[in-house]
Design an enzyme around this catalytic site. Structure first.
Site, PDB file in Angstrom:
ATOM      1  N   LYS A 121       0.774  -1.529   0.008  1.00 39.10           N
ATOM      2  CA  LYS A 121      -0.209   0.484  -0.064  1.00 39.10           C
ATOM      3  C   LYS A 121       0.914   1.076   0.458  1.00 39.10           C
ATOM      4  O   LYS A 121       1.722   1.072   0.219  1.00 39.10           O
ATOM      5  CB  LYS A 121      -0.666   0.311   0.930  1.00 39.10           C
ATOM      6  CG  LYS A 121      -1.869  -1.105   1.243  1.00 39.10           C
ATOM      7  CD  LYS A 121      -2.490  -0.166   0.449  1.00 39.10           C
ATOM      8  CE  LYS A 121      -4.496  -1.457   0.370  1.00 39.10           C
ATOM      9  NZ  LYS A 121      -5.697  -0.413   0.196  1.00 39.10           N
ATOM     10  N   ARG A 155      -4.297  -9.381   2.583  1.00 43.07           N
ATOM     11  CA  ARG A 155      -4.459 -10.054   1.823  1.00 43.07           C
ATOM     12  C   ARG A 155      -2.748  -9.501   1.289  1.00 43.07           C
ATOM     13  O   ARG A 155      -2.578  -8.569   1.920  1.00 43.07           O
ATOM     14  CB  ARG A 155      -5.015  -8.967   1.043  1.00 43.07           C
ATOM     15  CG  ARG A 155      -5.417  -8.570  -0.542  1.00 43.07           C
ATOM     16  CD  ARG A 155      -6.553  -8.001  -0.710  1.00 43.07           C
ATOM     17  NE  ARG A 155      -5.885  -6.411  -0.523  1.00 43.07           N
ATOM     18  CZ  ARG A 155      -4.493  -5.761  -0.885  1.00 43.07           C
ATOM     19  NH1 ARG A 155      -3.675  -6.540  -1.848  1.00 43.07           N
ATOM     20  NH2 ARG A 155      -4.086  -4.409  -0.612  1.00 43.07           N
TER      21      ARG A 155
END
Length: 175
Positions: A121, A155
């Site tokens: 991210k 994830r």
């Protein structure tokens, strides 16, 4: 025919919905009838508008209220297996992402499995001042925090490294 109907015809085993049913009014009923597990993510607005919708009075409280309402709607629709995803990066600023991570265990009040999607991210590479191609070490560090804070599902992009982090975390918990 909707994407979810097409996917269900092809035997999908789980539905991952970034809007918890807000972007498709038939989503919850469709998933309930299909009998597959459902991942509901926290997000405000749509992907095109979410960056402007980051004003929270109390991020964690508002997320818990959101999940309580969406979980109730999912149950009414007949969905039995629900997983919650706090939606790192979705309608949250960089600071809010880290606040969420610091208090992630507070989303455990729903007694539902928690999925954490922090892999690669921007919160990692922007904070570290590295390129989007370099966040593996930061991802692994945040995976450990997520596990410590109650995440049951990660994830990931880098499966081998994530499995190693999980193995080490489990050794810590079992000794």
């Amino acid at each position: 025919e909707s994407v979810i109907h097409q996917a269900l015809k092809h035997g999908i085993d789980i539905v991952n919905d970034i809007s918890a049913g807000h972007l498709d009014e038939k989503m919850l009923d469709t998933v309930g009838k299909a009998g597959v597990p459902y991942i509901m993510m926290h997000m405000r607005g749509k992907p095109q508008t979410m960056k402007e919708l980051t004003n929270y009075e109390n991020l964690i409280l508002e997320m818990n209220t959101y999940f309580a309402k969406r979980f109730h709607a999912a149950r009414v629709a007949g969905i039995k297996d629900v997983i919650i995803d706090p939606g790192f990066g979705f309608a949250k600023t960089l600071d809010q992402n880290f606040l969420l991570l610091r208090h992630l265990e507070l989303l455990g009040c729903h007694n539902l499995p928690l999925l954490a999607g922090v892999s690669r991210k921007s919160m990692i590479y922007k904070t570290l001042g590295i390129t989007a191609a370099e966040p593996l070490n930061g991802t692994t560090a945040l995976h450990m925090v997520c596990l410590e804070k109650g995440a049951k599902i990660l994830r990931v992009h880098d499966v081998k490294e994530a499995v190693q982090a999980i193995e080490l975390y489990q050794m810590i918990q079992n000794n």
